[in-house]
Scaffold this motif. Structure first.
Motif, mmCIF file in Angstrom:
data_model
loop_
_atom_site.group_PDB
_atom_site.id
_atom_site.type_symbol
_atom_site.label_atom_id
_atom_site.label_comp_id
_atom_site.label_asym_id
_atom_site.label_seq_id
_atom_site.Cartn_x
_atom_site.Cartn_y
_atom_site.Cartn_z
ATOM 1 N N GLN A 147 36.386 42.758 28.985
ATOM 2 C CA GLN A 147 35.718 41.656 29.697
ATOM 3 C C GLN A 147 36.733 40.680 30.279
ATOM 4 O O GLN A 147 36.618 40.241 31.414
ATOM 5 C CB GLN A 147 34.786 40.905 28.746
ATOM 6 C CG GLN A 147 33.402 41.551 28.671
ATOM 7 C CD GLN A 147 32.534 40.778 27.685
ATOM 8 O OE1 GLN A 147 32.767 40.876 26.476
ATOM 9 N NE2 GLN A 147 31.589 40.024 28.204
ATOM 10 N N LYS A 150 38.740 42.078 33.268
ATOM 11 C CA LYS A 150 37.993 42.160 34.533
ATOM 12 C C LYS A 150 38.099 40.864 35.333
ATOM 13 O O LYS A 150 37.841 40.848 36.524
ATOM 14 C CB LYS A 150 36.536 42.505 34.243
ATOM 15 C CG LYS A 150 36.378 43.980 33.901
ATOM 16 C CD LYS A 150 34.943 44.402 33.860
ATOM 17 C CE LYS A 150 34.876 45.916 33.764
ATOM 18 N NZ LYS A 150 33.543 46.388 33.460
ATOM 19 N N THR A 223 38.631 53.998 30.969
ATOM 20 C CA THR A 223 38.985 53.121 32.088
ATOM 21 C C THR A 223 38.318 51.774 31.847
ATOM 22 O O THR A 223 37.431 51.659 30.985
ATOM 23 C CB THR A 223 38.467 53.684 33.427
ATOM 24 O OG1 THR A 223 37.044 53.667 33.371
ATOM 25 C CG2 THR A 223 38.958 55.093 33.678
ATOM 26 N N ASN A 225 36.156 50.603 33.478
ATOM 27 C CA ASN A 225 34.719 50.791 33.738
ATOM 28 C C ASN A 225 34.072 51.698 32.707
ATOM 29 O O ASN A 225 33.008 52.271 32.951
ATOM 30 C CB ASN A 225 34.510 51.371 35.137
ATOM 31 C CG ASN A 225 34.982 50.401 36.172
ATOM 32 O OD1 ASN A 225 34.830 49.186 35.993
ATOM 33 N ND2 ASN A 225 35.598 50.906 37.234
ATOM 34 N N GLU A 227 34.723 54.652 31.629
ATOM 35 C CA GLU A 227 34.710 56.121 31.745
ATOM 36 C C GLU A 227 35.774 56.687 30.799
ATOM 37 O O GLU A 227 36.914 56.210 30.797
ATOM 38 C CB GLU A 227 35.065 56.560 33.173
ATOM 39 C CG GLU A 227 34.031 56.211 34.196
ATOM 40 C CD GLU A 227 34.666 55.729 35.492
ATOM 41 O OE1 GLU A 227 35.900 55.819 35.646
ATOM 42 O OE2 GLU A 227 33.901 55.217 36.332
#
Ligand code: F6R
Length: 608
Positions: A147, A150, A223, A225, A227
């Motif tokens: 978090q 990002k 990743t 994200n 993945e």
């Protein structure tokens, strides 16, 4: 620059962290720190300004047997070198070490009004941000890290641990390398594989945009994200001998002296002495592609840039219909330069991590131009991002000043040039003189090192009192002179600059006086007589001249002549560069400076 280490397993974490940080010392740093956490969640944070011995003294007073920890060597960017600015940084129950730069740290800091910052660093802001998402263990640490990341703009390699769960290390990378060492019931972390040598041979190189959760018996990579990533375990090729001084007083001398062997590694399997044919598998270009090349851009910084300049002088001698432009990466990345069709870019970097060179690589790729790496560090970011490449294979270069890499970078690029010439149909006879000299070069290097090593000690001693030096050369001796001047200034702090001899009368001749000495690279060849006339101009103005030459003809009265004996004609300047390297080394020893870690410098420049 900054270094990161981490450990989770059954052994003493402090021991690994300190030994790992010592292995990373060569990268340059000005403070260091470690944190370890005990099974019951007690953290021991120890930081010290200056060298790792200072840290060790403090650790000796707080010896722990914790099995998990992270450590860092810091090269100051935001905030002066001090204990408070040293990593790890604590925020609540978490600790963070960070390499790179958080560009939007001021904006992020604004959002963290309740946090009491104790340092001036951008890294502490990231620690506080992660802590705000972690909320004292209400959420998994890996989620909090993701978090936070990002929201971050900039570059990072980070490792984070928490007192709440002393079994896991969370690591992530964007632009700053991290290598995970896979052990049996133990997992290691480092920003450079040399810290792992002797502990494990199995490594996973994290990619940009990946986050990993490390425990002693698991490595989960995703990743940002979420993945999942299936990691490739690679072998660490470096051995212990390669990262030790091996009987030499300094790595710099060791690395100068090992050039006969390191060049053999560069040539291995690539050049056929009998047929004269050069074959490079790594670039992955077909003969048709090689034939089409009309323009070469060579990109590098510092010594790598000089290697590119020198290689360019050679390649244009034997490769028809080609233009060559060698550029400084930190400039080129911001230029609006037009890259003509049928160009190839050579990306030159010992470490494979230099931020400006990497940025150029990415820009050039965006323009659809094929990129070929001339890289030493295996698995490094540049090596992984180029379209193809030729590793120079000189082994680890520990001393900050680059020496053996230069020689091999030049020859690797010249060999690449020969493959272009071969594909373009240049007669083997025209290339043969180059191939023959390259094949002979390792032994010629050995002979010259033996010939001049002792005398360079004396010559360097004679010039110890000077604060300024001018390096001079023509043709291929000019980029070589530039490299010689860089070597001298970076280790001995003598202000040294190089000029093309022909430029002397256009300005620099005004400098010649008793504060300066002049180091002249004078190879035999068509420019020899012209260069001798230039030497006379310097002598007429009272210059203090040292000549490095392979000629028996030189008969002017100068203060010192360093004569090298060699059968090489084309590549004699590369041998003269060995003399410059030894001169810089012995000058630095004579002045009593830190040879392997010159002040203010870092081995791998991972920030802009
Ligand atoms: C000088 C020196 C530096 C490097 C430069 C590029 O002795 O070492 O000038 O050559 O920082 O580094 P790499 O080759 O790692 O990209």
């Amino acid at each position: 620059m900054c270094g990161i280490v981490g450990y989770v397993g059954n052994k003493n974490a402090q021991d690994f962290l300190v030994s790992g940080l010592k292995r990373l010392e060569y990268r340059g740093y000005d403070s260091a720190g470690i944190v370890t956490v005990s099974k019951n969640g007690e953290a021991t944070l120890i930081r010290a300004k200056g060298k790792i011995v200072n840290l060790e003294e403090k650790i000796a007073k707080e010896k722990k047997d914790d099995k998990i920890g992270i450590g860092h060597t810091r090269w100051a960017t935001h905030g002066e070198p001090s204990e408070a600015n040293a990593h790890p940084h604590q925020a609540g129950s978490i600790y963070l070490v960070h390499n790179g730069i958080i560009e939007n740290y001021k904006d992020l800091k604004e959002t963290l009004k309740d946090f009491k910052f104790e340092s001036d660093t951008d890294s502490e802001v990231l620690a506080a941000l992660i802590d705000s998402f972690y909320d004292n263990g209400k959420h998994p640490l890996v989620n909090a890290v993701v978090q936070a990341l990002k929201l971050v703009k900039g570059t990072y390699g980070i490792a984070v641990i928490s007192k709440n769960n002393p079994e896991e290390i969370i690591v992530a990378r964007a632009g700053s390398p991290l290598v995970i060492g896979v052990g049996k019931d133990e997992t290691f972390l480092a920003s450079d594989a040399s810290a792992l040598v002797g502990h494990t041979k199995r490594a996973i190189y994290l990619n940009d945009g990946e986050v990993a959760r490390l425990t002693k018996d698991s490595i989960e990579i995703k990743t940002l994200n979420a993945e999942p990533v299936s990691a490739k375990v690679e072998e660490i090729e470096t051995n212990l001998a390669a990262i030790q001084k091996g009987g030499y007083d300094h790595f710099l001398l060791k690395e100068i002296m090992e050039q006969p062997e390191s060049l053999v590694e560069t040539l291995r399997g690539r050049i056929n002495a009998e047929t004269g044919v050069v074959k490079l598998g790594g670039p992955g270009l077909t003969d048709t592609e090689l034939r089409k090349i009309k323009h070469l851009i060579i990109v590098g910084c510092g010594t790598a840039y000089h290697a590119g300049l020198l290689a360019g002088y050679y390649i244009e001698q034997f490769t028809p219909e080609i233009t060559i432009e060698t550029v400084i990466a930190s400039e080129y990345r911001y230029r609006q330069a037009y890259i003509p069709e049928d160009s190839i870019a050579l990306i030159v970097s010992q470490s494979g991590e230099t931020a400006d060179t990497l940025a150029c690589l990415r820009e050039i790729k965006k323009q659809g131009v094929k990129t070929i790496g001339i890289v030493n560090a295996i698995g490094s970011t540049i090596a992984r991002e180029v379209d193809g490449g030729t590793y120079v294979h000189v082994g680890p270069e520990i001393s900050v000043a680059s020496t053996k890499a230069f020689t091999s970078q030049v020859i690797a690029m010249v060999m690449f040039g020969i493959t272009i010439a071969q594909a373009k149909g240049v007669r083997a006879g025209a290339l043969k003189p180059y191939v023959d000299e390259i094949v002979k070069m390792p032994e010629e290097i050995r002979a010259v090192l033996n010939e001049v090593n002792d005398s360079m000690k004396t010559v360097a001693g004679n010039y110890k009192k000077y604060e300024h030096a001018i390096y001079l050369g023509r043709g291929t001796a000019y980029p070589t002179a530039m490299e010689g001047a860089l070597k001298l200034k970076e280790v001995s702090y003598i202000d040294a600059n190089a000029y093309a001899f022909g430029e002397l009368k256009h300005g620099p001749l005004a400098l010649v006086d008793d504060r300066f000495f002049e180091m002249v690279l004078l190879p035999e060849g068509e420019l020899y007589e012209k260069a001798v006339s230039n030497v006379q101009e310097v002598l007429a103005r009272g210059g203090h001249v040292v000549i490095i030459t392979n000629s028996d003809e030189f008969d002017l009265e100068v203060e010192n002549v360093v004569k090298i004996t060699t059968s090489l004609k084309l590549f004699a300047p590369i041998l003269m560069n060995l003399v410059s390297q030894l001169f810089a080394y012995y000058m630095t020893v004579a002045k009593g400076y830190n040879v392997d870690q010159p002040r203010n410098l870092a081995k791998s420049v991972t920030v802009e």
